[in-house]
Design a protein around this motif. Structure first.
Motif, short mmCIF file in Angstrom:
data_model
loop_
_atom_site.label_atom_id
_atom_site.label_comp_id
_atom_site.label_asym_id
_atom_site.label_seq_id
_atom_site.Cartn_x
_atom_site.Cartn_y
_atom_site.Cartn_z
N GLY A 181 20.21 52.81 1.09
CA GLY A 181 20.89 51.60 0.43
C GLY A 181 20.17 51.20 -0.81
O GLY A 181 21.10 50.36 -1.63
N LEU A 182 18.86 51.10 -0.90
CA LEU A 182 18.17 50.55 -2.10
C LEU A 182 18.75 51.59 -3.14
O LEU A 182 18.64 51.15 -4.27
N TRP A 183 18.68 53.13 -3.07
CA TRP A 183 18.79 53.82 -3.97
C TRP A 183 20.21 53.71 -4.33
O TRP A 183 20.56 53.70 -5.46
N LEU A 184 21.06 53.26 -3.56
CA LEU A 184 22.69 53.04 -3.77
C LEU A 184 22.63 51.96 -4.69
O LEU A 184 23.44 51.93 -5.74
N ALA A 185 22.13 50.95 -4.49
CA ALA A 185 22.09 49.57 -5.16
C ALA A 185 21.46 49.73 -6.49
O ALA A 185 22.18 49.43 -7.58
N PHE A 186 20.34 50.65 -6.73
CA PHE A 186 19.56 50.86 -7.75
C PHE A 186 20.75 51.69 -8.83
O PHE A 186 20.77 51.53 -10.24
N THR A 187 21.30 52.83 -7.95
CA THR A 187 21.88 53.67 -8.84
C THR A 187 23.14 53.08 -9.31
O THR A 187 23.62 53.20 -10.53
N THR A 188 23.62 52.09 -8.63
CA THR A 188 24.90 51.37 -9.06
C THR A 188 24.45 50.21 -10.33
O THR A 188 25.44 50.19 -11.05
N PHE A 189 23.48 49.96 -10.11
CA PHE A 189 22.88 48.90 -11.40
C PHE A 189 23.05 49.95 -12.54
O PHE A 189 23.49 49.28 -13.49
#
Length: 447
Positions: free
Chosen positions: A411-419
């Motif tokens: 979830g952290l990587w998903l949020a960062f990638t989406t950023f």
């Protein structure tokens, strides 16, 4: 084989920057190796904490390089040598003032920075000694930013390579002399860096003096001494400063949330972030080339050149991103093995490797368009893209951790990638709008 003239111009500007970027981790490796062979690991911990503090601190003042590049490239495109001269003078005065203020307020700044980094008591004490020495080079570091930006704005990126190689070479030699030869510890590494920074400044000023003899025009006292004359530089740099603070927050938040999931996840994320750094070495080179060339095209009001340079920088950037994706897909696990020999960290990093394969395709546009917007001095839009990205990043991270069983580090990587994706989309939207409504009509470049 490069045939297109625009491709050739982009490549000639980009390759020295890419090569100079590669020299940066070499210095870090030497610092680590020299201090890492001391009999007590606390010295390595102290240098690591102190170096991390200054990486964040000086990164925050990177606007002195970026803002100077954009404004200088446009003035050079107009063949306005007087403005080119005065921009250098203004940028150096700003660097000197900020550098002196950093020294004057160094005690609370260093204490706050080390408190945020939250190291052990002994490592923090040694890091404080290291930082107290390193801060003395603040005027030189910031002045070098201004000088590099000024030369890049005149399409001279080889100066970047020369100054970086000189700085790192002097630093490495003095590291070995002070620590290995004279028996100093972390303080020796700090003094080596300070001397190297001022050596680089001396070289930079020598190159500046030579370049000034080639320029026509003259310095204008009122442009250097009156605060009102700095309005455009202040405005451009203020947007860039806020943009950098937002980016630093995004990175710090990512690191902190990874740390909350345990040491193995923190270490695995740190390994994977090195993949992003490797990709950025190439993408930054082409983005910097775009800054200089697009700024020149805007200064000349040559919108045909503007489009040609955007397309050329895009071709190189996509080629770099594609190559990175291929390397990560085929050799990601081997690269992880080069960076760590801890089985748990290797396995965890491999689990999240698909995010690294995806990242270059999403992030490439933000690197490229940052270069375009710096050249156009449309820095407000760069600032906005960061804060739009954060407005999606933080709520998305919260959702991934609080819905159902939670997605954890995925979830952290998903949020960062989406950023990164939202940044690219926001800048892309600005670019398409301004290209259609302003930049093809010869309107002012600063939107």
């Amino acid at each position: 084989m490069i045939i297109n003239p625009s491709d050739k111009r982009v490549w000639l500007l980009a390759w020295p920057i890419i090569l100079s970027n590669i020299t940066v981790p070499l210095l870090g490796l030497v610092d680590t190796a020299v201090v890492g062979h001391l009999p007590d690991s606390r010295y390595l911990a102290g240098v690591t904490l102190g170096a991390t503090l200054f990486s964040f601190l000086y990164w925050g003042f990177g606007f002195l390089r970026m803002g100077t590049t954009g404004l200088t490239s446009q003035a050079a495109g107009r063949e306005d040598d007087t403005t080119v001269r005065n921009l250098l003078g203004q940028a150096l005065i700003m660097a000197l003032v900020i550098g002196v203020l950093l020294i004057l307020f160094s005690t609370p700044l260093i204490a706050l920075g080390l408190w945020l980094l939250d190291g052990s008591a002994e490592a923090t004490r040694l890091a404080g000694e290291y930082a107290g020495i390193r801060i003395l080079s603040a005027p030189a570091v910031l002045a070098n930013y201004a000088i590099l930006g000024w030369f890049l704005g005149q399409q001279n990126s080889r100066v970047t390579l020369l100054i970086m190689v000189t700085t790192n070479s002097v630093n490495i030699v003095l590291d070995l002399l002070f620590v290995v030869g004279l028996g100093m510890t972390s303080n020796g590494v700090a003094w080596a860096t300070v001397i190297a920074d001022y050596t680089a400044l001396a070289l930079g000023l020598t190159l500046v003096a030579r370049q000034l003899r080639r320029l026509e025009g003259h310095f204008l006292r009122e442009q250097l001494m009156k605060l009102k004359a700095y309005q455009q530089l202040f405005q451009v740099n203020a947007h860039l400063f806020l943009r950098t603070l937002g980016l630093l927050f995004a990175m710090a938040f990512f690191t902190a949330q990874g740390a909350s999931q345990g040491d193995v996840v923190l270490a695995a994320n740190a390994v994977l972030l090195q993949f992003i750094m490797l990709t950025s070495y190439g993408l930054d080179g082409f983005a910097h080339a775009a800054e200089a060339l697009i700024g020149r095209a805007i200064g000349r009001r040559s919108w045909q050149e503007f489009g040609e340079y955007v397309r050329a920088a895009t071709r190189f950037s996509l080629l770099t991103a594609g190559a990175a994706m291929l390397v990560f897909a085929l050799g990601g696990n081997a690269l992880i093995a080069l960076l760590t020999d801890l089985p748990a960290v290797r396995d965890t990093a491999a689990e999240f490797m698909p995010w690294m394969i995806l990242m270059p395709a999403l992030a490439v546009w933000s690197y490229l368009l940052d270069g375009v917007f710096i050249g156009a001095t449309a820095t407000r839009e760069m600032r906005n893209s960061i804060f739009v990205g954060l407005a999606v990043y933080l709520p998305l991270w919260w959702l991934t951790q609080n819905i159902g069983a939670g997605m954890g580090n995925h979830g952290l990587w998903l949020a960062f990638t989406t950023f990164m994706l939202v940044r690219s989309l926001t800048l892309g939207g600005y670019y398409l709008y301004y290209r259609r409504h302003y930049w093809h009509r010869g309107a002012t470049a600063t939107i």
